[in-house]
Motif scaffolding. Structure first.
Motif, PDB file in Angstrom:
ATOM      1  N   MET A   1       0.778  -1.158   0.160  1.00  0.00           N
ATOM      2  CA  MET A   1       0.123   0.310   0.180  1.00  0.00           C
ATOM      3  C   MET A   1       0.714   1.227  -0.039  1.00  0.00           C
ATOM      4  SD  MET A   1      -3.329   0.439   2.235  1.00  0.00           S
ATOM      5  CE  MET A   1      -2.619   1.679   3.491  1.00  0.00           C
ATOM      6  N   ALA A   2       0.326   2.247  -0.799  1.00  0.00           N
ATOM      7  CA  ALA A   2       1.136   3.419  -0.875  1.00  0.00           C
ATOM      8  C   ALA A   2       1.351   4.404   0.512  1.00  0.00           C
ATOM      9  CB  ALA A   2       0.674   4.470  -1.862  1.00  0.00           C
ATOM     10  N   ALA A   3       2.395   4.782   0.758  1.00  0.00           N
ATOM     11  CA  ALA A   3       2.508   5.713   2.147  1.00  0.00           C
ATOM     12  C   ALA A   3       1.472   6.932   2.018  1.00  0.00           C
ATOM     13  CB  ALA A   3       3.877   6.126   2.282  1.00  0.00           C
ATOM     14  N   PRO A   4       0.940   7.265   3.155  1.00  0.00           N
ATOM     15  CA  PRO A   4       0.136   8.662   3.024  1.00  0.00           C
ATOM     16  C   PRO A   4       0.908   9.717   2.497  1.00  0.00           C
ATOM     17  CG  PRO A   4       0.539   7.488   5.184  1.00  0.00           C
ATOM     18  CD  PRO A   4       1.195   6.787   4.438  1.00  0.00           C
ATOM     19  N   VAL A   5       0.336  10.684   1.842  1.00  0.00           N
ATOM     20  CA  VAL A   5       0.939  11.800   1.618  1.00  0.00           C
ATOM     21  C   VAL A   5       1.277  12.708   2.666  1.00  0.00           C
ATOM     22  CG1 VAL A   5      -0.046  11.928  -0.755  1.00  0.00           C
ATOM     23  CG2 VAL A   5      -1.076  13.412   1.163  1.00  0.00           C
ATOM     24  N   LYS A   6       2.430  13.668   2.727  1.00  0.00           N
ATOM     25  CA  LYS A   6       2.316  14.259   3.832  1.00  0.00           C
ATOM     26  C   LYS A   6       2.314  15.831   3.797  1.00  0.00           C
ATOM     27  CE  LYS A   6       6.237  11.484   5.694  1.00  0.00           C
ATOM     28  NZ  LYS A   6       7.825  11.362   5.797  1.00  0.00           N
ATOM     29  N   VAL A   7       1.443  16.557   4.858  1.00  0.00           N
ATOM     30  CA  VAL A   7       1.483  17.953   4.650  1.00  0.00           C
ATOM     31  C   VAL A   7       2.208  18.490   5.992  1.00  0.00           C
ATOM     32  CG1 VAL A   7      -0.423  19.764   4.492  1.00  0.00           C
ATOM     33  CG2 VAL A   7      -0.864  17.498   3.639  1.00  0.00           C
ATOM     34  N   TYR A   8       3.105  19.546   5.592  1.00  0.00           N
ATOM     35  CA  TYR A   8       3.595  20.218   6.582  1.00  0.00           C
ATOM     36  C   TYR A   8       3.179  21.614   7.029  1.00  0.00           C
ATOM     37  CZ  TYR A   8       7.413  16.847   5.582  1.00  0.00           C
ATOM     38  OH  TYR A   8       8.397  15.918   5.170  1.00  0.00           O
ATOM     39  N   GLY A   9       2.838  21.713   8.139  1.00  0.00           N
ATOM     40  CA  GLY A   9       2.233  22.989   8.641  1.00  0.00           C
ATOM     41  C   GLY A   9       1.101  22.830   9.594  1.00  0.00           C
ATOM     42  N   PRO A  10       0.576  23.774  10.385  1.00  0.00           N
ATOM     43  CA  PRO A  10      -0.660  23.707  11.186  1.00  0.00           C
ATOM     44  C   PRO A  10      -1.877  23.742  10.245  1.00  0.00           C
ATOM     45  CG  PRO A  10       0.495  25.588  11.483  1.00  0.00           C
ATOM     46  CD  PRO A  10       1.267  25.043  10.484  1.00  0.00           C
ATOM     47  N   PRO A  11      -3.005  23.170  10.775  1.00  0.00           N
ATOM     48  CA  PRO A  11      -4.250  23.234  10.038  1.00  0.00           C
ATOM     49  C   PRO A  11      -4.753  24.855  10.222  1.00  0.00           C
ATOM     50  CG  PRO A  11      -4.340  21.400  11.459  1.00  0.00           C
ATOM     51  CD  PRO A  11      -2.940  21.957  11.741  1.00  0.00           C
ATOM     52  N   LEU A  12      -4.339  25.665  11.446  1.00  0.00           N
ATOM     53  CA  LEU A  12      -4.967  26.866  11.481  1.00  0.00           C
ATOM     54  C   LEU A  12      -4.038  27.610  10.372  1.00  0.00           C
ATOM     55  CD1 LEU A  12      -4.311  27.553  15.472  1.00  0.00           C
ATOM     56  CD2 LEU A  12      -6.521  27.329  14.129  1.00  0.00           C
ATOM     57  N   SER A  13      -3.252  27.346   9.645  1.00  0.00           N
ATOM     58  CA  SER A  13      -2.723  28.183   8.568  1.00  0.00           C
ATOM     59  C   SER A  13      -3.772  28.097   7.464  1.00  0.00           C
ATOM     60  CB  SER A  13      -1.462  27.697   8.087  1.00  0.00           C
ATOM     61  OG  SER A  13      -1.257  27.714   6.460  1.00  0.00           O
ATOM     62  N   THR A  14      -4.320  29.201   6.943  1.00  0.00           N
ATOM     63  CA  THR A  14      -5.299  29.330   5.740  1.00  0.00           C
ATOM     64  C   THR A  14      -4.467  28.234   4.724  1.00  0.00           C
ATOM     65  OG1 THR A  14      -4.511  31.299   5.033  1.00  0.00           O
ATOM     66  CG2 THR A  14      -6.320  31.385   6.337  1.00  0.00           C
ATOM     67  N   ALA A  15      -3.225  28.358   4.150  1.00  0.00           N
ATOM     68  CA  ALA A  15      -2.720  27.709   3.013  1.00  0.00           C
ATOM     69  C   ALA A  15      -2.880  26.302   3.452  1.00  0.00           C
ATOM     70  CB  ALA A  15      -1.578  28.593   2.620  1.00  0.00           C
ATOM     71  N   VAL A  16      -2.482  25.904   4.254  1.00  0.00           N
ATOM     72  CA  VAL A  16      -2.639  24.510   5.023  1.00  0.00           C
ATOM     73  C   VAL A  16      -3.922  24.002   4.779  1.00  0.00           C
ATOM     74  CG1 VAL A  16      -1.992  22.790   6.970  1.00  0.00           C
ATOM     75  CG2 VAL A  16      -0.343  24.645   6.314  1.00  0.00           C
ATOM     76  N   SER A  17      -4.847  24.566   5.328  1.00  0.00           N
ATOM     77  CA  SER A  17      -6.240  24.186   5.414  1.00  0.00           C
ATOM     78  C   SER A  17      -7.013  23.998   4.011  1.00  0.00           C
ATOM     79  CB  SER A  17      -7.092  25.084   6.168  1.00  0.00           C
ATOM     80  OG  SER A  17      -7.469  26.343   5.878  1.00  0.00           O
ATOM     81  N   ARG A  18      -6.567  24.744   3.198  1.00  0.00           N
ATOM     82  CA  ARG A  18      -6.870  24.388   1.682  1.00  0.00           C
ATOM     83  C   ARG A  18      -6.311  23.232   1.026  1.00  0.00           C
ATOM     84  NH1 ARG A  18      -4.816  28.764  -0.222  1.00  0.00           N
ATOM     85  NH2 ARG A  18      -6.643  30.271   0.136  1.00  0.00           N
ATOM     86  N   VAL A  19      -5.084  22.953   1.385  1.00  0.00           N
ATOM     87  CA  VAL A  19      -4.709  21.728   1.050  1.00  0.00           C
ATOM     88  C   VAL A  19      -5.542  20.459   1.766  1.00  0.00           C
ATOM     89  CG1 VAL A  19      -2.685  19.956   0.982  1.00  0.00           C
ATOM     90  CG2 VAL A  19      -2.554  22.338   0.319  1.00  0.00           C
TER      91      VAL A  19
END
Ligand code: GSH
Length: 221
Positions: free
Chosen positions: A1-19
């Motif tokens: 199974m493929a590894a999960p993708v990684k998102v770096y940064g806090p969900p409170l950041s608007t740009a992180v929450s878009r992703v």
């Protein structure tokens, strides 16, 4: 199974929450990698290797690294086309162009005044920074003009790019969430415009976005 993708940064950041909203719409498994911004971890040499501007988010899928939230979302939609919401970034060139047109409108017209307001109204008080009243006034004026255009468009279309919820709408969620909550702009900016108000109610009720808001409300480490 493929590894999960990684998102770096806090969900409170608007740009992180878009992703995050995009990943949830597309039903793509992800791992959130904390970046301690108050300690300046986003400016560390190791982090700059994956995000050379020292901002969040950064994104990793296998050996690929990407930055810029809207570009990351486009990649997720294309790479994981058969997952989750298949129409999120359209399936034919004309629909894709229409979605891109409104994603660009968000990035170029909506984001500048709305992100200035988000910083001034939501973040500056928490950071003990004095609010810039002139900038708030100017940004309110600019955003009002942009929303007048949206009001017209949403009078003849359920969503920005047509009859379906797409990346175009999703891209507006992060800043708008702050504007209607901490920013106190719910009635003055959104509710006062019938079509914009109806659109906001609909897009902010999506399960994907409700999960992002929950993640934002959880206390970080
Ligand atoms: N255009 C970028 C904007 C990224 C951005 O401005 N991130 C902010 C948080 S929302 C940040 O990292 N600020 C810290 C800094 O610029 O030093 C994107 O959409 O990814």
């Amino acid at each position: 199974m493929a590894a999960p993708v990684k998102v770096y940064g806090p969900p409170l950041s608007t740009a992180v929450s878009r992703v995050l909203a995009c990943l949830l719409e597309k039903d793509v498994e992800f791992q959130l990698v904390p970046v301690n911004m108050s300690k300046g971890d986003h400016k560390s040499p190791d982090y700059l290797k994956i995000q050379p501007f020292g901002q969040v988010p950064a994104f990793q899928d296998d050996y690929i690294t990407l930055f810029e939230s809207r570009a990351i979302c486009r990649y997720i939609c294309d790479e994981y086309g058969d997952r989750g919401n298949k129409g999120l970034y359209g399936t034919d060139p004309l629909v894709k162009a229409s979605i891109d047109q409104w994603v660009e409108a968000e990035g170029q017209s909506y984001n500048p005044p709305s992100s200035a307001l988000v910083f001034q109204l939501a973040f500056a008080p928490r950071m003990g920074i004095k609010q810039d009243e002139r900038l708030i006034r100017q940004s309110d004026e600019k955003l009002s003009k942009v929303l007048d255009v949206y009001e017209g468009r949403l009078g003849s279309s359920r969503f920005l790019a047509g009859d379906e919820f797409t990346m175009a709408d999703l891209s507006h969620l992060p800043n708008t969430q702050y504007l209607v909550t901490a920013g106190g702009r719910a009635d003055a900016m959104f509710g006062s415009r019938k079509n914009v108000g109806r659109w906001w109610e609909e897009i902010s009720s999506r399960e994907s976005w409700k999960k992002v808001v929950e993640m934002q409300q959880q206390k970080g480490p």
